[in-house]
Design a protein around this motif. Structure first.
Motif, PDB file in Angstrom:
ATOM      1  N   THR A  34       0.849  -1.187   0.000  1.00 44.41           N
ATOM      2  CA  THR A  34       0.000   0.000   0.000  1.00 44.41           C
ATOM      3  C   THR A  34       0.884   1.236   0.000  1.00 44.41           C
ATOM      4  O   THR A  34       1.844   1.319   0.763  1.00 44.41           O
ATOM      5  N   VAL A  35       0.569   2.175  -0.857  1.00 45.26           N
ATOM      6  CA  VAL A  35       1.392   3.370  -1.020  1.00 45.26           C
ATOM      7  C   VAL A  35       0.538   4.614  -0.778  1.00 45.26           C
ATOM      8  O   VAL A  35      -0.600   4.708  -1.264  1.00 45.26           O
ATOM      9  N   GLY A  36       1.091   5.533  -0.027  1.00 50.78           N
ATOM     10  CA  GLY A  36       0.452   6.815   0.233  1.00 50.78           C
ATOM     11  C   GLY A  36       1.472   7.747   0.859  1.00 50.78           C
ATOM     12  O   GLY A  36       2.573   7.327   1.218  1.00 50.78           O
ATOM     13  N   ARG A  37       1.111   8.999   0.988  1.00 51.98           N
ATOM     14  CA  ARG A  37       2.062   9.982   1.512  1.00 51.98           C
ATOM     15  C   ARG A  37       2.181   9.956   3.019  1.00 51.98           C
ATOM     16  O   ARG A  37       3.211  10.336   3.563  1.00 51.98           O
ATOM     17  N   ARG A  38       1.142   9.528   3.730  1.00 55.59           N
ATOM     18  CA  ARG A  38       1.147   9.606   5.196  1.00 55.59           C
ATOM     19  C   ARG A  38       1.196   8.206   5.809  1.00 55.59           C
ATOM     20  O   ARG A  38       0.241   7.441   5.716  1.00 55.59           O
ATOM     21  N   PRO A  39       2.311   7.873   6.453  1.00 55.12           N
ATOM     22  CA  PRO A  39       2.445   6.534   7.037  1.00 55.12           C
ATOM     23  C   PRO A  39       1.353   6.210   8.055  1.00 55.12           C
ATOM     24  O   PRO A  39       0.894   5.073   8.138  1.00 55.12           O
ATOM     25  N   GLN A  40       0.908   7.210   8.810  1.00 61.25           N
ATOM     26  CA  GLN A  40      -0.108   6.938   9.826  1.00 61.25           C
ATOM     27  C   GLN A  40      -1.447   6.537   9.207  1.00 61.25           C
ATOM     28  O   GLN A  40      -2.149   5.685   9.767  1.00 61.25           O
ATOM     29  N   THR A  41      -1.815   7.100   8.064  1.00 58.89           N
ATOM     30  CA  THR A  41      -3.079   6.695   7.439  1.00 58.89           C
ATOM     31  C   THR A  41      -2.961   5.305   6.813  1.00 58.89           C
ATOM     32  O   THR A  41      -3.922   4.535   6.834  1.00 58.89           O
ATOM     33  N   LEU A  42      -1.789   4.985   6.291  1.00 56.05           N
ATOM     34  CA  LEU A  42      -1.580   3.636   5.755  1.00 56.05           C
ATOM     35  C   LEU A  42      -1.656   2.604   6.875  1.00 56.05           C
ATOM     36  O   LEU A  42      -2.237   1.524   6.696  1.00 56.05           O
ATOM     37  N   GLU A  43      -1.077   2.923   8.007  1.00 55.13           N
ATOM     38  CA  GLU A  43      -1.115   2.003   9.148  1.00 55.13           C
ATOM     39  C   GLU A  43      -2.537   1.855   9.670  1.00 55.13           C
ATOM     40  O   GLU A  43      -2.972   0.753  10.015  1.00 55.13           O
ATOM     41  N   GLN A  44      -3.288   2.939   9.716  1.00 56.25           N
ATOM     42  CA  GLN A  44      -4.684   2.871  10.158  1.00 56.25           C
ATOM     43  C   GLN A  44      -5.499   2.015   9.187  1.00 56.25           C
ATOM     44  O   GLN A  44      -6.328   1.208   9.606  1.00 56.25           O
ATOM     45  N   ALA A  45      -5.255   2.160   7.901  1.00 60.06           N
ATOM     46  CA  ALA A  45      -5.955   1.341   6.903  1.00 60.06           C
ATOM     47  C   ALA A  45      -5.609  -0.138   7.089  1.00 60.06           C
ATOM     48  O   ALA A  45      -6.478  -1.012   6.966  1.00 60.06           O
ATOM     49  N   ARG A  46      -4.354  -0.420   7.412  1.00 62.04           N
ATOM     50  CA  ARG A  46      -3.937  -1.809   7.654  1.00 62.04           C
ATOM     51  C   ARG A  46      -4.690  -2.375   8.854  1.00 62.04           C
ATOM     52  O   ARG A  46      -5.216  -3.481   8.798  1.00 62.04           O
ATOM     53  N   ARG A  47      -4.774  -1.604   9.928  1.00 62.30           N
ATOM     54  CA  ARG A  47      -5.501  -2.064  11.112  1.00 62.30           C
ATOM     55  C   ARG A  47      -6.990  -2.242  10.813  1.00 62.30           C
ATOM     56  O   ARG A  47      -7.612  -3.189  11.295  1.00 62.30           O
ATOM     57  N   SER A  48      -7.540  -1.366  10.013  1.00 63.93           N
ATOM     58  CA  SER A  48      -8.970  -1.433   9.678  1.00 63.93           C
ATOM     59  C   SER A  48      -9.319  -2.658   8.839  1.00 63.93           C
ATOM     60  O   SER A  48     -10.476  -3.077   8.811  1.00 63.93           O
ATOM     61  N   ALA A  49      -8.335  -3.232   8.177  1.00 68.84           N
ATOM     62  CA  ALA A  49      -8.581  -4.408   7.337  1.00 68.84           C
ATOM     63  C   ALA A  49      -8.785  -5.672   8.165  1.00 68.84           C
ATOM     64  O   ALA A  49      -9.084  -6.733   7.614  1.00 68.84           O
ATOM     65  N   GLY A  50      -8.610  -5.578   9.472  1.00 70.61           N
ATOM     66  CA  GLY A  50      -8.853  -6.719  10.348  1.00 70.61           C
ATOM     67  C   GLY A  50      -7.897  -7.862  10.090  1.00 70.61           C
ATOM     68  O   GLY A  50      -6.693  -7.652   9.924  1.00 70.61           O
ATOM     69  N   GLU A  51      -8.429  -9.066  10.040  1.00 70.63           N
ATOM     70  CA  GLU A  51      -7.587 -10.261   9.890  1.00 70.63           C
ATOM     71  C   GLU A  51      -6.795 -10.273   8.591  1.00 70.63           C
ATOM     72  O   GLU A  51      -5.774 -10.939   8.506  1.00 70.63           O
ATOM     73  N   HIS A  52      -7.232  -9.540   7.596  1.00 67.65           N
ATOM     74  CA  HIS A  52      -6.527  -9.504   6.314  1.00 67.65           C
ATOM     75  C   HIS A  52      -5.435  -8.442   6.280  1.00 67.65           C
ATOM     76  O   HIS A  52      -4.660  -8.362   5.327  1.00 67.65           O
ATOM     77  N   GLY A  53      -5.361  -7.623   7.329  1.00 65.91           N
ATOM     78  CA  GLY A  53      -4.367  -6.556   7.402  1.00 65.91           C
ATOM     79  C   GLY A  53      -2.934  -7.049   7.360  1.00 65.91           C
ATOM     80  O   GLY A  53      -2.032  -6.314   6.950  1.00 65.91           O
ATOM     81  N   SER A  54      -2.715  -8.294   7.735  1.00 66.79           N
ATOM     82  CA  SER A  54      -1.351  -8.839   7.694  1.00 66.79           C
ATOM     83  C   SER A  54      -0.840  -8.977   6.263  1.00 66.79           C
ATOM     84  O   SER A  54       0.357  -9.128   6.043  1.00 66.79           O
ATOM     85  N   ARG A  55      -1.738  -8.904   5.289  1.00 66.99           N
ATOM     86  CA  ARG A  55      -1.339  -8.973   3.875  1.00 66.99           C
ATOM     87  C   ARG A  55      -1.097  -7.594   3.274  1.00 66.99           C
ATOM     88  O   ARG A  55      -0.746  -7.487   2.106  1.00 66.99           O
ATOM     89  N   LEU A  56      -1.318  -6.549   4.066  1.00 67.36           N
ATOM     90  CA  LEU A  56      -1.081  -5.175   3.610  1.00 67.36           C
ATOM     91  C   LEU A  56       0.279  -4.720   4.116  1.00 67.36           C
ATOM     92  O   LEU A  56       0.590  -4.862   5.293  1.00 67.36           O
ATOM     93  N   HIS A  57       1.083  -4.171   3.229  1.00 67.22           N
ATOM     94  CA  HIS A  57       2.456  -3.774   3.552  1.00 67.22           C
ATOM     95  C   HIS A  57       2.633  -2.289   3.233  1.00 67.22           C
ATOM     96  O   HIS A  57       2.929  -1.928   2.083  1.00 67.22           O
TER      97      HIS A  57
END
Length: 74
Positions: A34-57
């Protein structure tokens, strides 16, 4: 899962359509950078993905910066 063993890169993945696409790809089994300018929003999106968040980098980068894109793809 339909996308097991596949990979994807999604830009704008910290919110909106990009976040939804990245989450769905991960849900289907893909490993997703996952690519974006703000690391904190990318991390929040990863957490929001729940059990599938481990596949988001998350990878913070500005796609308008050629050097950042070389580093991402290099």
């Amino acid at each position: 899962m339909k996308l097991d063993g596949k990979g994807a890169i999604v830009t704008g993945a910290g919110s909106g359509i990009g976040e939804a696409v990245a989450s769905r790809l991960a849900h289907e089994g893909a490993e997703v950078v996952t690519v974006g300018r703000r690391p904190q929003t990318l991390e929040q999106a990863r957490r929001s993905a729940g059990e599938h968040g481990s596949r988001l980098h998350p990878n913070a980068a500005d796609v308008s910066d050629p050097e950042a894109m070389r580093a991402l793809y290099g």
